[in-house]
Design a protein around this motif. Sequence first.
Motif, short mmCIF file in Angstrom:
data_model
loop_
_atom_site.label_atom_id
_atom_site.label_comp_id
_atom_site.label_asym_id
_atom_site.label_seq_id
_atom_site.Cartn_x
_atom_site.Cartn_y
_atom_site.Cartn_z
N LEU A 116 0.83 -1.20 0.00
CA LEU A 116 0.00 0.00 0.00
C LEU A 116 0.87 1.25 0.00
N SER A 118 -0.59 4.62 -0.29
CA SER A 118 -1.29 5.77 0.26
C SER A 118 -1.49 5.63 1.77
N TYR A 120 -3.75 7.11 3.42
CA TYR A 120 -5.19 6.99 3.62
C TYR A 120 -5.62 5.52 3.49
N SER A 121 -5.07 4.83 2.49
CA SER A 121 -5.39 3.41 2.31
C SER A 121 -4.99 2.61 3.53
N SER A 168 -8.56 5.24 -2.18
CA SER A 168 -8.11 4.31 -1.14
C SER A 168 -8.77 2.95 -1.30
N GLU A 171 -7.28 1.14 -4.26
CA GLU A 171 -5.98 0.57 -3.96
C GLU A 171 -6.10 -0.66 -3.07
#
Length: 201
Positions: A116, A118, A120-121, A168, A171
């Motif tokens: 991952l 991000s 946020y993800s 998010s 992803e």
Amino acid sequence: MTAPFNICDKTKLNPKDANINKTFQITSQEFLNAFPNIGKKHAEERLQEAVDKLAERWIHVYSDDEKRRIRWIQEEAKYFNGEGKVEIVFSDSIMPYLTQLKGQFTSIILKNISSLKSNYSIRIYELLMQFKIIGSRTITVTKLRSILEVEDKYKTFKSFNQWVIQPSIKELNEKSNLTITIQTIKIGRNVKSLQFNFKEN
């Protein structure tokens, strides 16, 4: 681990557990076992990149009256070039929480930090995994904004959804072990909460 984990205080376990050691080693072979498609040639390099990311991550700890951030790694990581091995020392602040992860360090660190990109993800992943037995979590938009630290950004839900939530989820669906769908919960015409429904692949 992905990364930082959001950990509620009620999950805190015994910090005196004798089986938890602050020093932890990860080998490039373990990385290769987790990600065989990267090839043996690049395993050591990618392992170092994963640990570098881990050193930059925060764990977000929430209770009723406070929100704290804790670093994963105390000071430094040691790279044993040519040996395909990395050694890290966990921070003192995180030690009381590590018993819940005992026996899963490698898979959590490698798979959730490496795949991952991000922040946020990663944080949404953490929020959902706290409810993995249920497979569903409902959270208000206001609280989600606070957790993602975007209270002063993306003022409308449309922009918040477009630039944070949907990328998010995309992803996570592509790179994590979760398949996620979202339902909006409205009061009048305004979206007040989000219901995340998910299952592990």
